[in-house]
Structures are given as structure tokens and as C-alpha cells.
Design a protein around this motif. Sequence first.
Motif, PDB file in Angstrom:
ATOM      1  N   UNK A  20       0.812  -1.209   0.000  1.00 56.98           N
ATOM      2  CA  UNK A  20       0.000   0.000   0.000  1.00 56.98           C
ATOM      3  C   UNK A  20       0.850   1.266   0.000  1.00 56.98           C
ATOM      4  N   UNK A  21       2.039   1.182   0.557  1.00 60.13           N
ATOM      5  CA  UNK A  21       2.908   2.360   0.648  1.00 60.13           C
ATOM      6  C   UNK A  21       3.876   2.460  -0.538  1.00 60.13           C
ATOM      7  N   UNK A  22       3.922   1.430  -1.375  1.00 59.39           N
ATOM      8  CA  UNK A  22       4.863   1.392  -2.502  1.00 59.39           C
ATOM      9  C   UNK A  22       4.177   1.826  -3.790  1.00 59.39           C
ATOM     10  N   UNK A  23       5.002   2.183  -4.771  1.00 57.49           N
ATOM     11  CA  UNK A  23       4.507   2.623  -6.074  1.00 57.49           C
ATOM     12  C   UNK A  23       5.132   1.772  -7.171  1.00 57.49           C
ATOM     13  N   UNK A  24       4.291   1.295  -8.100  1.00 59.93           N
ATOM     14  CA  UNK A  24       4.785   0.488  -9.220  1.00 59.93           C
ATOM     15  C   UNK A  24       4.930   1.373 -10.456  1.00 59.93           C
ATOM     16  N   UNK A  25       6.084   1.270 -11.110  1.00 61.31           N
ATOM     17  CA  UNK A  25       6.306   2.046 -12.326  1.00 61.31           C
ATOM     18  C   UNK A  25       6.901   1.160 -13.417  1.00 61.31           C
ATOM     19  N   UNK A  26       6.550   1.494 -14.644  1.00 62.22           N
ATOM     20  CA  UNK A  26       7.129   0.836 -15.818  1.00 62.22           C
ATOM     21  C   UNK A  26       7.997   1.857 -16.556  1.00 62.22           C
ATOM     22  N   UNK A  27       9.141   1.401 -17.036  1.00 61.66           N
ATOM     23  CA  UNK A  27      10.069   2.279 -17.752  1.00 61.66           C
ATOM     24  C   UNK A  27      10.356   1.701 -19.129  1.00 61.66           C
ATOM     25  N   UNK A  28      10.380   2.569 -20.107  1.00 61.85           N
ATOM     26  CA  UNK A  28      10.768   2.156 -21.441  1.00 61.85           C
ATOM     27  C   UNK A  28      12.289   2.113 -21.557  1.00 61.85           C
ATOM     28  N   UNK A  29      12.749   1.466 -22.580  1.00 65.79           N
ATOM     29  CA  UNK A  29      14.188   1.388 -22.825  1.00 65.79           C
ATOM     30  C   UNK A  29      14.780   2.799 -22.915  1.00 65.79           C
ATOM     31  N   UNK A  49      13.061  -6.781 -16.411  1.00 67.76           N
ATOM     32  CA  UNK A  49      13.900  -5.922 -17.234  1.00 67.76           C
ATOM     33  C   UNK A  49      15.300  -5.777 -16.663  1.00 67.76           C
ATOM     34  N   UNK A  50      15.950  -4.667 -16.977  1.00 69.96           N
ATOM     35  CA  UNK A  50      17.331  -4.439 -16.559  1.00 69.96           C
ATOM     36  C   UNK A  50      17.610  -2.946 -16.506  1.00 69.96           C
ATOM     37  N   UNK A  51      18.206  -2.488 -15.399  1.00 73.92           N
ATOM     38  CA  UNK A  51      18.641  -1.108 -15.248  1.00 73.92           C
ATOM     39  C   UNK A  51      20.161  -1.080 -15.180  1.00 73.92           C
ATOM     40  N   UNK A  52      20.752   0.046 -15.519  1.00 74.38           N
ATOM     41  CA  UNK A  52      22.190   0.194 -15.354  1.00 74.38           C
ATOM     42  C   UNK A  52      22.499   1.377 -14.453  1.00 74.38           C
ATOM     43  N   UNK A  53      23.528   1.215 -13.643  1.00 76.35           N
ATOM     44  CA  UNK A  53      23.990   2.256 -12.739  1.00 76.35           C
ATOM     45  C   UNK A  53      25.091   3.016 -13.459  1.00 76.35           C
ATOM     46  N   UNK A  54      24.933   4.331 -13.570  1.00 78.90           N
ATOM     47  CA  UNK A  54      25.823   5.138 -14.404  1.00 78.90           C
ATOM     48  C   UNK A  54      26.487   6.241 -13.589  1.00 78.90           C
ATOM     49  N   UNK A  55      27.804   6.358 -13.749  1.00 72.45           N
ATOM     50  CA  UNK A  55      28.555   7.484 -13.202  1.00 72.45           C
ATOM     51  C   UNK A  55      28.708   8.494 -14.336  1.00 72.45           C
ATOM     52  N   UNK A  56      28.087   9.651 -14.187  1.00 70.70           N
ATOM     53  CA  UNK A  56      28.125  10.656 -15.239  1.00 70.70           C
ATOM     54  C   UNK A  56      29.531  11.210 -15.398  1.00 70.70           C
ATOM     55  N   UNK A  57      30.015  11.299 -16.662  1.00 71.04           N
ATOM     56  CA  UNK A  57      31.321  11.875 -16.930  1.00 71.04           C
ATOM     57  C   UNK A  57      31.267  13.387 -16.903  1.00 71.04           C
ATOM     58  N   UNK A  58      32.438  14.010 -16.813  1.00 76.06           N
ATOM     59  CA  UNK A  58      32.515  15.458 -16.918  1.00 76.06           C
ATOM     60  C   UNK A  58      32.243  15.871 -18.355  1.00 76.06           C
ATOM     61  N   UNK A  94      17.986  -0.139 -19.256  1.00 74.98           N
ATOM     62  CA  UNK A  94      18.647  -0.688 -20.442  1.00 74.98           C
ATOM     63  C   UNK A  94      17.612  -1.347 -21.338  1.00 74.98           C
ATOM     64  N   UNK A  95      16.656  -2.024 -20.703  1.00 77.10           N
ATOM     65  CA  UNK A  95      15.562  -2.701 -21.384  1.00 77.10           C
ATOM     66  C   UNK A  95      14.251  -2.222 -20.762  1.00 77.10           C
ATOM     67  N   UNK A  96      13.109  -2.446 -21.412  1.00 73.57           N
ATOM     68  CA  UNK A  96      11.838  -2.136 -20.748  1.00 73.57           C
ATOM     69  C   UNK A  96      11.804  -2.815 -19.378  1.00 73.57           C
TER      70      UNK A  96
END
Length: 221
Positions: A20-29, A49-58, A94-96
Motif C-alpha cells: 500500500x505504501x509502494x509505487x509500481x512504475x514501468x520504464x521504457x528502454x 527488465x534491466x537497469x544500469x547504474x551510471x557514473x556521469x562523466x565530466x 537498459x531494457x523495458x
Amino acid sequence: MYLHPLLSSLSTADRKALIQRSEFRSYRRNDLVIESDEWTDRMYCVTGGLLRVVARGNAGDADVTTDFIRRGDIFHGSLLSDDRYRAASTLIAVLPSSVYLVPVAAVRELCAKHPEMALGLVDLTLRRTGLLRGRLRRLSSLSAQALVGRVLHELTQLAPVGSAGYDKRITQKVIASYSGLSREVVNKTMRNMESRGLIRRDGEGIHMAPDFGSDCDCSNR
């Protein structure tokens, strides 16, 4: 709600309250899930699906993919001492993907009530830290071809398709970002592997040969 192993020991009432306290979301690629330095009061539990953890470059520098978050993995702050935190990295689909956004406050309450859940979170964090350290060692010790081989094999476990394959929607740009190599080197290496029968492509994915091997030094094949 997807039942993460950490929640399997909770009572039905506790699980329902968390849902009840959580939220479900769908993400496109390629959708942005959360940006580095953004404040959030949620943990991100991937159910598909699959997410990637990204360190933003300068400015002018390429982004670096430091990790992948797949089904059953959780992205959260380094500490759970507060109900909100500033994201140390950017999170991109990375993927849906399907993700439950779980309030940190709710998780903290459950950890206080169920110490085994807190220990489970610590164990997950330590294991991911160990995997990251191992990847950093490989970056400094393996040849480009061996490194690409390792990454391709890892992708067959992160985003499996068919027999010893991974989803073709994972681009060479992502592979380059994760391996620390240029896109040109990744492209050349993969074309060489394909010409030698080490990998093959079809309509769904990229597939490894039966004798490819998880730790094959492809430069010696």
C-alpha cells in the motif's frame, strides 16, 4: 506485488502494508529512473527488465556504467539511517523494466521489527560491493578481447535470451561503457568473434558458442 526474497519471511499483514505504501512504475528502454545527486525517499526494487547504474562523466567525457540492477536486485542509498538520500549514481533502463518504488521509511520500520531483513540488506550490499571490486580488477588485468568476452558472458545471465544468449537491444555503446573500452574496440572485437564462430546473432539476441566459456581469453582462440 513481486515478492522479493527479503520479504518472504514477513507476515501477510506486513507485506500488504508495504504494498500500500509502494509505487509500481514501468520504464521504457533508455528511460531515466533517477539522476545522480537527486534526492529520493524510495528504494528501487526491480521486478523485470534491466537497469544500469551510471557514473556521469565530466563535460566531454563518456558516462561509465558501473553496475547492472536486474530482477531481484535493489538500488538504494549507502545508509538507511535516514528516510531520504541523495543518489550517488544515475539509474537508466537498459531494457523495458518494471520497478517497485519502496519508501525507505517503510523499510526501516520493517528492519527494526525484523532484524533478519536488515541483515539480508547488508548481505546484498556486501555481495554487490565484492562483484564491483572484482570487475575493477579485471579492467586492469585483462586484454580487450578477454574483457569483452567476460562482459558478453555476464550479459547472458543479466538479460538471458534462448541458449547462452543475451537480449540484442543491449547496445555496443552500453557494453563499451561497462567494460571501460571504446565503442570502436568493442565493435571490432565482436566482429572478430563472430567471424570465428564464437558468437552468432539472430532476431532475438547475441548467442555464445557452446565452448565460449565464462572465463575464455578470446585473444588466444
